[in-house]
Design an enzyme around this catalytic site. Structure first.
Site, PDB file in Angstrom:
ATOM      1  N   ARG A   1      50.024  32.645  47.010  1.00  0.00           N
ATOM      2  CA  ARG A   1      49.508  31.951  48.178  1.00  0.00           C
ATOM      3  C   ARG A   1      48.350  32.733  48.804  1.00  0.00           C
ATOM      4  NH1 ARG A   1      53.826  30.262  50.194  1.00  0.00           N
ATOM      5  NH2 ARG A   1      52.968  29.286  52.061  1.00  0.00           N
TER       6      ARG A   1
ATOM      7  N   ALA B   1      45.726  35.496  41.650  1.00  0.00           N
ATOM      8  CA  ALA B   1      45.942  36.177  42.926  1.00  0.00           C
ATOM      9  C   ALA B   1      45.537  35.302  44.115  1.00  0.00           C
ATOM     10  CB  ALA B   1      45.175  37.496  42.943  1.00  0.00           C
ATOM     11  N   HIS B   2      45.735  35.848  45.312  1.00  0.00           N
ATOM     12  CA  HIS B   2      45.511  35.097  46.543  1.00  0.00           C
ATOM     13  C   HIS B   2      44.046  34.699  46.720  1.00  0.00           C
ATOM     14  CE1 HIS B   2      43.854  38.693  48.633  1.00  0.00           C
ATOM     15  NE2 HIS B   2      44.719  39.330  47.876  1.00  0.00           N
ATOM     16  N   ASN B   3      43.855  33.469  47.209  1.00  0.00           N
ATOM     17  CA  ASN B   3      42.539  32.904  47.536  1.00  0.00           C
ATOM     18  C   ASN B   3      41.618  32.688  46.329  1.00  0.00           C
ATOM     19  OD1 ASN B   3      43.320  34.533  50.265  1.00  0.00           O
ATOM     20  ND2 ASN B   3      42.149  32.683  50.728  1.00  0.00           N
TER      21      ASN B   3
ATOM     22  N   SER C   1      40.413  36.340  45.504  1.00  0.00           N
ATOM     23  CA  SER C   1      39.184  35.708  45.994  1.00  0.00           C
ATOM     24  C   SER C   1      38.128  35.480  44.915  1.00  0.00           C
ATOM     25  CB  SER C   1      38.580  36.516  47.155  1.00  0.00           C
ATOM     26  OG  SER C   1      39.493  36.566  48.244  1.00  0.00           O
TER      27      SER C   1
END
Length: 346
Positions: free
Chosen positions: A218, A239-241, A259
């Protein structure tokens, strides 16, 4: 269920060479063919099997011309592999699907359950969750609070969809996949590492397939997004974003750091590593075990670490093998130079 060569040819828009009334009821690899089986030939390395296979029907490409007599009926098509995929999809669609809610399933009173769903024993649907029509939730899968599962989507055993995450229509999540676990966010402090709350969500758009034990974390804020048509193999880490563009495919053990943005129609081999906060363009192909540390233009083909153009990587790899001998030769030359300097100084 049985199909004739004529019926198959009409469905895949192919041409029958041989007995159009030949029938099949199952699939088999060409080297393991049995009577009543449908096989295919697309890779020239397997051509020799067609002369001995016991399969009743074989899909072949339009340009295939046998050098010897073949026993099975042939169906010539534009792309044998693509036609096989269509036929297997048709076959699977005709298989009976489970429906109904098992009494051992745990479903919150305020969860919304669509029509013709299957929810297996010990599956858990938490408060406010929504399950779309014809969805299939296998045993021990968990759908967290306020999460949404689209129509015709399948969650296999032990899948966990964390709270608030969104799964689109026609998705498949294989056993052990985790959607929406916390992103890896920690801030160093004098006493250790302080956890940064991960308050975002994960969004999987329509027609996404997630392999077994793959994780999509998330977002810290906002959303980690896997766009329409993406296919992730087993043991992939997103991974996140991160944002993964439409119709991109990633083989096993790919890791994409936080990201990063990956474009559409990219293809990543196994164990590719992508650094965080970079942008990868559309239609990028990356060889297995490569590392991408920086932004990448659309249309690139890369290999190695750091990832470079494949021919350049191959030349570099050839030199790498010679480095020990080159190092020894360099040492010998240095000694000779020192000796020459001494003689000149005299």
């Amino acid at each position: 269920m049985e199909f004739s060569a004529k019926q198959i040819a009409e469905y895949v828009q192919g041409t029958v060479i041989g007995d159009e009334n030949a029938t099949v009821h199952t699939f088999a690899k060409i080297e393991e063919g049995i009577p009543g089986a449908l096989s295919f030939l697309s890779n020239p390395k397997y051509t020799h099997y067609i002369y001995n296979t016991q399969s009743s029907i074989v899909l072949v490409n339009q340009d295939f011309e046998p050098e010897h007599e073949v026993k099975p009926t042939l169906i010539k098509v534009a792309d044998a592999y693509e036609s096989l995929a269509r036929l297997m999809t048709l076959y699977e669609a005709h298989q009976p699907k489970k429906k109904g809610i098992d009494p051992l399933a745990s479903i919150a009173s305020n969860a919304k359950i669509g029509k013709d769903v299957y929810i297996g024993p010990f599956a858990c649907i938490e408060d406010g969750a929504e399950i779309g029509d014809n969805a299939c939730i296998h045993p021990h899968a968990v759908v967290g609070c306020n999460a949404k599962i689209g129509a015709n989507t399948t969650l296999y055993p032990q899948v966990a969809v964390y709270h608030d995450c969104r799964i689109g229509n026609n998705c498949t999540l294989h056993a052990g996949a985790v959607i929406g676990a916390d992103g890896f966010g920690f801030a160093p402090s004098p006493s250790g590492y302080e956890k940064i709350p991960q308050i975002g969500i994960v969004v999987l758009e329509d027609d996404v397939e997630i392999g077994a034990n793959t994780c999509v974390d998330r977002a810290t804020m906002g959303a980690t997004i896997v766009h329409k048509g993406v296919k992730l193999d087993n043991l992939v880490q997103i991974a996140h974003n991160v944002q993964i563009g439409s119709n991109t495919v990633m083989a096993s053990q790919v890791g994409v750091a936080g990201s990063a943005k990956v474009g559409e129609w990219c293809m990543f081999g196994g164990q590719v590593g992508v650094a965080g906060h970079i942008t990868i363009g559309d239609h990028v192909t990356v060889g297995a075990q490569s590392g991408i540390p920086g932004n990448t233009k659309s249309g690139a083909t890369l290999m190695g670490y750091p990832a470079i153009e494949p021919k350049q990587f191959a030349r570099s790899a050839a030199i790498y093998k010679k480095l020990p001998d080159m190092y020894a030769e360099l040492g010998r030359l240095q000694k000779e130079i020192e000796e020459l300097k001494k003689q000149l100084n005299k």
